[in-house]
Design an enzyme around this catalytic site. Structure first.
Site, PDB file in Angstrom:
ATOM      1  N   GLU A  30       0.821  -1.207   0.000  1.00  0.00           N
ATOM      2  CA  GLU A  30       0.000   0.000   0.000  1.00  0.00           C
ATOM      3  C   GLU A  30       0.858   1.261   0.000  1.00  0.00           C
ATOM      4  O   GLU A  30       1.994   1.255   0.470  1.00  0.00           O
ATOM      5  CB  GLU A  30      -0.916   0.000   1.229  1.00  0.00           C
ATOM      6  CG  GLU A  30      -1.944  -1.133   1.165  1.00  0.00           C
ATOM      7  CD  GLU A  30      -2.975  -1.070   2.275  1.00  0.00           C
ATOM      8  OE1 GLU A  30      -4.151  -1.294   1.981  1.00  0.00           O
ATOM      9  OE2 GLU A  30      -2.613  -0.806   3.436  1.00  0.00           O
TER      10      GLU A  30
ATOM     11  N   CYS B  27       3.486   8.571   1.551  1.00  0.00           N
ATOM     12  CA  CYS B  27       3.987   7.611   2.531  1.00  0.00           C
ATOM     13  C   CYS B  27       4.191   6.287   1.798  1.00  0.00           C
ATOM     14  O   CYS B  27       3.221   5.703   1.299  1.00  0.00           O
ATOM     15  CB  CYS B  27       2.945   7.482   3.651  1.00  0.00           C
ATOM     16  SG  CYS B  27       3.340   6.242   4.882  1.00  0.00           S
TER      17      CYS B  27
ATOM     18  N   CYS C  65       6.339  -7.231   7.154  1.00  0.00           N
ATOM     19  CA  CYS C  65       7.452  -6.758   7.986  1.00  0.00           C
ATOM     20  C   CYS C  65       7.798  -7.861   8.982  1.00  0.00           C
ATOM     21  O   CYS C  65       6.903  -8.541   9.491  1.00  0.00           O
ATOM     22  CB  CYS C  65       7.071  -5.489   8.745  1.00  0.00           C
ATOM     23  SG  CYS C  65       8.427  -4.837   9.751  1.00  0.00           S
TER      24      CYS C  65
ATOM     25  N   CYS D 277       6.231  -5.904  15.758  1.00  0.00           N
ATOM     26  CA  CYS D 277       5.577  -5.024  16.739  1.00  0.00           C
ATOM     27  C   CYS D 277       4.101  -5.436  16.786  1.00  0.00           C
ATOM     28  O   CYS D 277       3.401  -5.385  15.774  1.00  0.00           O
ATOM     29  CB  CYS D 277       5.706  -3.557  16.328  1.00  0.00           C
ATOM     30  SG  CYS D 277       7.390  -3.084  15.908  1.00  0.00           S
TER      31      CYS D 277
ATOM     32  N   CYS E 119       0.968  -3.307  15.392  1.00  0.00           N
ATOM     33  CA  CYS E 119       1.010  -2.829  14.009  1.00  0.00           C
ATOM     34  C   CYS E 119       0.432  -3.876  13.071  1.00  0.00           C
ATOM     35  O   CYS E 119       0.836  -5.049  13.104  1.00  0.00           O
ATOM     36  CB  CYS E 119       2.463  -2.528  13.641  1.00  0.00           C
ATOM     37  SG  CYS E 119       2.727  -2.261  11.883  1.00  0.00           S
TER      38      CYS E 119
ATOM     39  N   GLY F  71       6.582  -2.147   6.172  1.00  0.00           N
ATOM     40  CA  GLY F  71       7.955  -2.635   6.185  1.00  0.00           C
ATOM     41  C   GLY F  71       8.923  -1.746   6.940  1.00  0.00           C
ATOM     42  O   GLY F  71       8.602  -0.621   7.317  1.00  0.00           O
ATOM     43  N   GLU F  72      10.104  -2.290   7.169  1.00  0.00           N
ATOM     44  CA  GLU F  72      11.155  -1.579   7.896  1.00  0.00           C
ATOM     45  C   GLU F  72      12.228  -1.164   6.883  1.00  0.00           C
ATOM     46  O   GLU F  72      12.973  -2.000   6.381  1.00  0.00           O
ATOM     47  CB  GLU F  72      11.717  -2.504   8.979  1.00  0.00           C
ATOM     48  CG  GLU F  72      12.998  -2.058   9.632  1.00  0.00           C
ATOM     49  CD  GLU F  72      12.992  -0.623  10.153  1.00  0.00           C
ATOM     50  OE1 GLU F  72      12.017  -0.200  10.802  1.00  0.00           O
ATOM     51  OE2 GLU F  72      13.975   0.102   9.889  1.00  0.00           O
TER      52      GLU F  72
ATOM     53  N   SER G  79      11.722   6.405   8.513  1.00  0.00           N
ATOM     54  CA  SER G  79      11.243   6.001   9.833  1.00  0.00           C
ATOM     55  C   SER G  79      11.735   4.589  10.117  1.00  0.00           C
ATOM     56  O   SER G  79      11.629   3.703   9.277  1.00  0.00           O
ATOM     57  CB  SER G  79       9.713   6.029   9.859  1.00  0.00           C
ATOM     58  OG  SER G  79       9.235   5.591  11.118  1.00  0.00           O
TER      59      SER G  79
ATOM     60  N   SER H 175      10.584   5.071  15.813  1.00  0.00           N
ATOM     61  CA  SER H 175       9.338   4.649  16.455  1.00  0.00           C
ATOM     62  C   SER H 175       9.673   4.165  17.854  1.00  0.00           C
ATOM     63  O   SER H 175      10.056   3.014  18.049  1.00  0.00           O
ATOM     64  CB  SER H 175       8.684   3.543  15.621  1.00  0.00           C
ATOM     65  OG  SER H 175       8.411   4.043  14.330  1.00  0.00           O
ATOM     66  N   LEU H 176       9.539   5.042  18.815  1.00  0.00           N
ATOM     67  CA  LEU H 176      10.053   4.759  20.161  1.00  0.00           C
ATOM     68  C   LEU H 176       9.020   3.997  21.015  1.00  0.00           C
ATOM     69  O   LEU H 176       9.269   2.904  21.459  1.00  0.00           O
ATOM     70  CB  LEU H 176      10.448   6.081  20.828  1.00  0.00           C
ATOM     71  CG  LEU H 176      11.423   5.983  21.981  1.00  0.00           C
ATOM     72  CD1 LEU H 176      12.770   5.440  21.528  1.00  0.00           C
ATOM     73  CD2 LEU H 176      11.615   7.351  22.641  1.00  0.00           C
ATOM     74  N   HIS H 177       7.891   4.630  21.276  1.00  0.00           N
ATOM     75  CA  HIS H 177       6.741   4.029  21.976  1.00  0.00           C
ATOM     76  C   HIS H 177       6.960   3.677  23.443  1.00  0.00           C
ATOM     77  O   HIS H 177       5.992   3.461  24.179  1.00  0.00           O
ATOM     78  CB  HIS H 177       6.193   2.796  21.238  1.00  0.00           C
ATOM     79  CG  HIS H 177       5.906   3.038  19.795  1.00  0.00           C
ATOM     80  ND1 HIS H 177       5.172   4.109  19.352  1.00  0.00           N
ATOM     81  CD2 HIS H 177       6.294   2.365  18.673  1.00  0.00           C
ATOM     82  CE1 HIS H 177       5.104   4.077  18.035  1.00  0.00           C
ATOM     83  NE2 HIS H 177       5.776   3.041  17.598  1.00  0.00           N
TER      84      HIS H 177
ATOM     85  N   ASN I 248      -3.992   3.482  16.745  1.00  0.00           N
ATOM     86  CA  ASN I 248      -5.129   3.158  15.882  1.00  0.00           C
ATOM     87  C   ASN I 248      -5.511   1.697  16.069  1.00  0.00           C
ATOM     88  O   ASN I 248      -4.643   0.848  16.264  1.00  0.00           O
ATOM     89  CB  ASN I 248      -4.771   3.406  14.414  1.00  0.00           C
ATOM     90  CG  ASN I 248      -4.704   4.888  14.113  1.00  0.00           C
ATOM     91  OD1 ASN I 248      -5.655   5.615  14.362  1.00  0.00           O
ATOM     92  ND2 ASN I 248      -3.568   5.339  13.606  1.00  0.00           N
TER      93      ASN I 248
ATOM     94  N   CYS J 105      -1.758   5.552  10.425  1.00  0.00           N
ATOM     95  CA  CYS J 105      -0.516   4.914  10.872  1.00  0.00           C
ATOM     96  C   CYS J 105      -0.804   3.557  11.471  1.00  0.00           C
ATOM     97  O   CYS J 105      -1.669   3.422  12.331  1.00  0.00           O
ATOM     98  CB  CYS J 105       0.172   5.746  11.938  1.00  0.00           C
ATOM     99  SG  CYS J 105       0.732   7.315  11.359  1.00  0.00           S
TER     100      CYS J 105
HETATM  101  N1  SAH Z   1       8.926   0.107  10.203  1.00  0.00           N
HETATM  102  C1  SAH Z   1       9.119   1.511  10.318  1.00  0.00           C
HETATM  103  C2  SAH Z   1       8.353   2.255   9.276  1.00  0.00           C
HETATM  104  C3  SAH Z   1       6.840   2.101   9.394  1.00  0.00           C
HETATM  105  S1  SAH Z   1       6.240   3.573  10.007  1.00  0.00           S
HETATM  106  C4  SAH Z   1       8.777   1.968  11.698  1.00  0.00           C
HETATM  107  O1  SAH Z   1       8.183   1.209  12.441  1.00  0.00           O
HETATM  108  O2  SAH Z   1       9.142   3.083  12.039  1.00  0.00           O
HETATM  109  C5  SAH Z   1       4.717   3.188  10.709  1.00  0.00           C
HETATM  110  C6  SAH Z   1       4.536   4.025  11.962  1.00  0.00           C
HETATM  111  O3  SAH Z   1       3.254   3.755  12.515  1.00  0.00           O
HETATM  112  C7  SAH Z   1       5.554   3.659  13.017  1.00  0.00           C
HETATM  113  O4  SAH Z   1       5.891   4.790  13.772  1.00  0.00           O
HETATM  114  C8  SAH Z   1       4.766   2.683  13.850  1.00  0.00           C
HETATM  115  O5  SAH Z   1       5.314   2.501  15.134  1.00  0.00           O
HETATM  116  C9  SAH Z   1       3.405   3.318  13.859  1.00  0.00           C
HETATM  117  N2  SAH Z   1       2.331   2.393  14.178  1.00  0.00           N
HETATM  118  C10 SAH Z   1       2.297   1.064  14.004  1.00  0.00           C
HETATM  119  N3  SAH Z   1       1.120   0.565  14.401  1.00  0.00           N
HETATM  120  C11 SAH Z   1       0.391   1.616  14.830  1.00  0.00           C
HETATM  121  C12 SAH Z   1      -0.933   1.745  15.334  1.00  0.00           C
HETATM  122  N4  SAH Z   1      -1.726   0.689  15.477  1.00  0.00           N
HETATM  123  N5  SAH Z   1      -1.364   2.985  15.657  1.00  0.00           N
HETATM  124  C13 SAH Z   1      -0.575   4.073  15.487  1.00  0.00           C
HETATM  125  N6  SAH Z   1       0.676   4.012  15.007  1.00  0.00           N
HETATM  126  C14 SAH Z   1       1.156   2.797  14.681  1.00  0.00           C
HETATM  127 FE1  SF4 Z   2       7.367  -3.287  11.091  1.00  0.00          FE
HETATM  128 FE2  SF4 Z   2       7.286  -0.678  11.688  1.00  0.00          FE
HETATM  129 FE3  SF4 Z   2       5.074  -2.206  11.894  1.00  0.00          FE
HETATM  130 FE4  SF4 Z   2       7.077  -2.523  13.642  1.00  0.00          FE
HETATM  131  S1  SF4 Z   2       5.803  -0.709  13.357  1.00  0.00           S
HETATM  132  S2  SF4 Z   2       5.981  -4.189  12.594  1.00  0.00           S
HETATM  133  S3  SF4 Z   2       8.841  -2.177  12.324  1.00  0.00           S
HETATM  134  S4  SF4 Z   2       6.175  -1.714  10.018  1.00  0.00           S
END
Ligand code: SAH
Ligand code: SF4
Length: 355
Positions: free
Chosen positions: A89, A102, A109, A113, A116, A157-158, A187, A210-212, A286, A329
Site C-alpha cells: 500500500e 507515505c 514486515c 511489533c 502494528c 515494512g522496515e 522512519s 518509532s520509540l513508543h 489506531n 498509521c
Molecule cells: N517500520 C518503520 C516504518 C513504518 S512507520 C517503523 O516502524 O518506524 C509506521 C509508523 O506507525 C511507526 O511509527 C509505527 O510505530 C506506527 N504504528 C504502528 N502501528 C500503529 C498503530 N496501530 N497505531 C498508530 N501508530 C502505529
Molecule cells: Fe514493522 Fe514498523 Fe510495523 Fe514494527 S511498526 S511491525 S517495524 S512496520
C-alpha cells in the site's frame, strides 16, 4: 515481457537496453521517467517504435488493485499488485502547505511489533528499488497539478532492513525527481547499524524513530527489536545521526491506553527526548485486528502532551489522516492474501543486521 520494470534499471542498464539507439535517447527516457513521471507510451518525444518496445519489453512496477479516497478528499490510499502477485500500500496526503507520500519498503514486515497491522501479518519480501520509486511516481501523477513535496518511509515494512534498495530509491527520488533531502524522512523501529550507516550517507535525510516506550522493560515488550538494540545503544546512534547530518530527529509515540501514557512514561520520554534534542510526535494508537488495547482517549492525549511540553519537550499531536479508509498509521495491511502467495526464501533483513 520480463518481470523487470524500467524503474529497476540504473542509467547504465538502461543504456545497455537501448544500445541500438542514439545515445541521447537514454537521457530522454530517464528524464521522461523521473522528471515528468511519464509512462513509455506517453513519451511522445520518442519514436513510436521505441515507445512500443519499451512498453512491451518491461512490465509496470505496480498495478493498481484499488484506490480509495477519504471522505474529505485529502487522503488517497492505493493497494498495488507486484509482479509476483504480492501486494503493498501507498498513502498520499494533501495538506495546505505540502503534499506527502507515505511509501512502503517491504511486503509485510519481520519486526513483529504487536500493535502494528503490517507486523501482525509477517514478512513476505523486500521491495525492489523500482517498486519503491514507482510509488512516488504514481503519487506524483495523482497529485498533479500539485507537486509531491515530501516523501516519508512510513508505509509497510522496515526501511533499514531493506537498506540498499531503499537507499538507491532515496538517491533517485532526490537526484532525478528533485525532492530535497530535508523533505525525505526515513522512519525506523530502531535498527542501530542502519541508523549508523544512514549517518554516513551523502544525503542528510530526516530520521524518525518509532520509540513508543522509554524504558527497556516496556519497550522490549512493545517493540521486540529493543532486545537486540536497547535504548542506550539507540540513543548513541540517534545522536550520531543528528550530529553528522544536522537534521532534526523525531520520535514517534503511539499512545496506548494504560500502557505507555502514564505520568512516568511522560517523565522518562521527556528525559530521553531532551537529551537527544528530539521532536516528539504523539498519535493515539489506531485500532488493528490483532491488538485489543485501545488508543489513549483525547483528554489523556492532551494531558500527556502537556506533561511533555511542561518539561520543555518539542511535541506535536499528529493529525490522524485517512482513518476512514484504513490508511492511518499502523493500519496498512493487505487484507486479501495475494494469489499464489507462498513462503519466500529471502531473509527478512539484509546484510546490515549481520554487521
Ligand atoms: N517500520 C518503520 C516504518 C513504518 S512507520 C517503523 O516502524 O518506524 C509506521 C509508523 O506507525 C511507526 O511509527 C509505527 O510505530 C506506527 N504504528 C504502528 N502501528 C500503529 C498503530 N496501530 N497505531 C498508530 N501508530 C502505529
Ligand atoms: Fe514493522 Fe514498523 Fe510495523 Fe514494527 S511498526 S511491525 S517495524 S512496520
Amino acid at each position: 515481457m520480463t518481470p523487470t520494470s524500467l524503474l529497476d534499471l540504473d542509467r547504465d542498464q538502461l543504456a545497455a537496453a537501448c544500445a541500438d539507439e542514439p545515445p541521447y535517447r537514454v537521457d530522454q527516457i530517464w528524464r521522461g521517467l523521473y522528471e515528468r513521471a511519464a509512462r513509455p507510451a506517453e513519451m511522445t518525444d520518442l519514436p513510436l517504435a521505441l515507445r512500443r518496445r519499451l512498453s512491451e519489453d518491461f512490465a509496470p512496477a505496480l498495478t493498481e488493485i484499488t484506490r480509495r479516497t477519504s471522505a474529505d478528499g485529502g487522503t488517497v490510499k492505493w493497494l498495488w499488485r507486484l509482479h509476483d502477485d504480492r501486494a503493498v500500500e501507498t498513502v498520499l496526503m494533501h495538506y495546505d502547505e505540502r503534499v506527502t507520500v507515505c511509501v512502503s519498503t517491504q511486503a509485510g514486515c519481520a519486526m513483529g511489533c504487536g500493535f502494528c497491522a503490517t507486523g501482525q501479518a509477517g514478512f513476505e519480501r523486500h521491495l525492489s528499488t523500482g517498486e519503491i520509486v514507482a510509488q512516488v511516481l504514481e503519487a506524483r501523477r495523482a497529485a498533479a497539478p500539485r507537486r509531491v513535496s515530501n516523501v516519508v518511509f512510513m508505509g509497510m515494512g522496515e526501511p533499514l532492513a531493506n537498506y540498499d534498495r531503499t537507499w538507491a530509491a532515496i538517491e533517485r527520488i532526490h537526484d532525478d525527481m528533485g525532492i530535497s533531502a530535508r523533505h525525505i524522512t526515513v522512519s525506523t523501529v530502531g535498527l542501530v547499524p542502519g541508523i549508523e550507516r544512514l549517518a554516513t550517507e551523502r544525503l542528510p535525510v530526516n530520521l524518525a524513530v518509532s520509540l513508543h516506550a522509554a524504558d527497556d522493560e516496556l519497550r522490549d515488550r512493545l517493540v521486540p527489536v529493543n532486545r537486540r538494540w536497547p535504548l542506550e545503544e539507540l540513543a548513541r546512534a540517534c545522536e550520531h545521526h543528528r550530529v553528522a547530518t544536522g537534521r532534526r530527529l523525531s520520535f514517534e509515540w503511539a499512545l496506548i491506553d494504560g500502557v505507555n501514557d502514564r505520568p512516568d512514561d511522560a517523565r522518562r520520554l521527556a528525559a530521553y527526548a531532551k537529551r537527544l534534542r528530539a521532536h516528539v510526535n504523539l498519535i493515539p494508537l489506531n485500532p488493528t485486528p490483532g491488538w485489543p488495547t485501545r488508543g489513549t482517549p483525547p483528554a489523556g492525549v492532551r494531558a500527556f502532551r502537556d506533561a511533555l511540553a511542561r518539561r520543555g519537550v518539542n511535541v506535536t499531536v499528529r493529525r490522524n489522516r485517512g482513518a476512514d479508509i484504513e490508511a492511518a498509521c499502523g493500519q496498512l495491511r493487505v487484507e486479501r492474501r495475494p494469489r499464489n502467495a507462498r513462503a519466500t526464501s529471502e531473509t527478512p533483513t539484509d546484510s546490515i543486521l549481520e554487521r
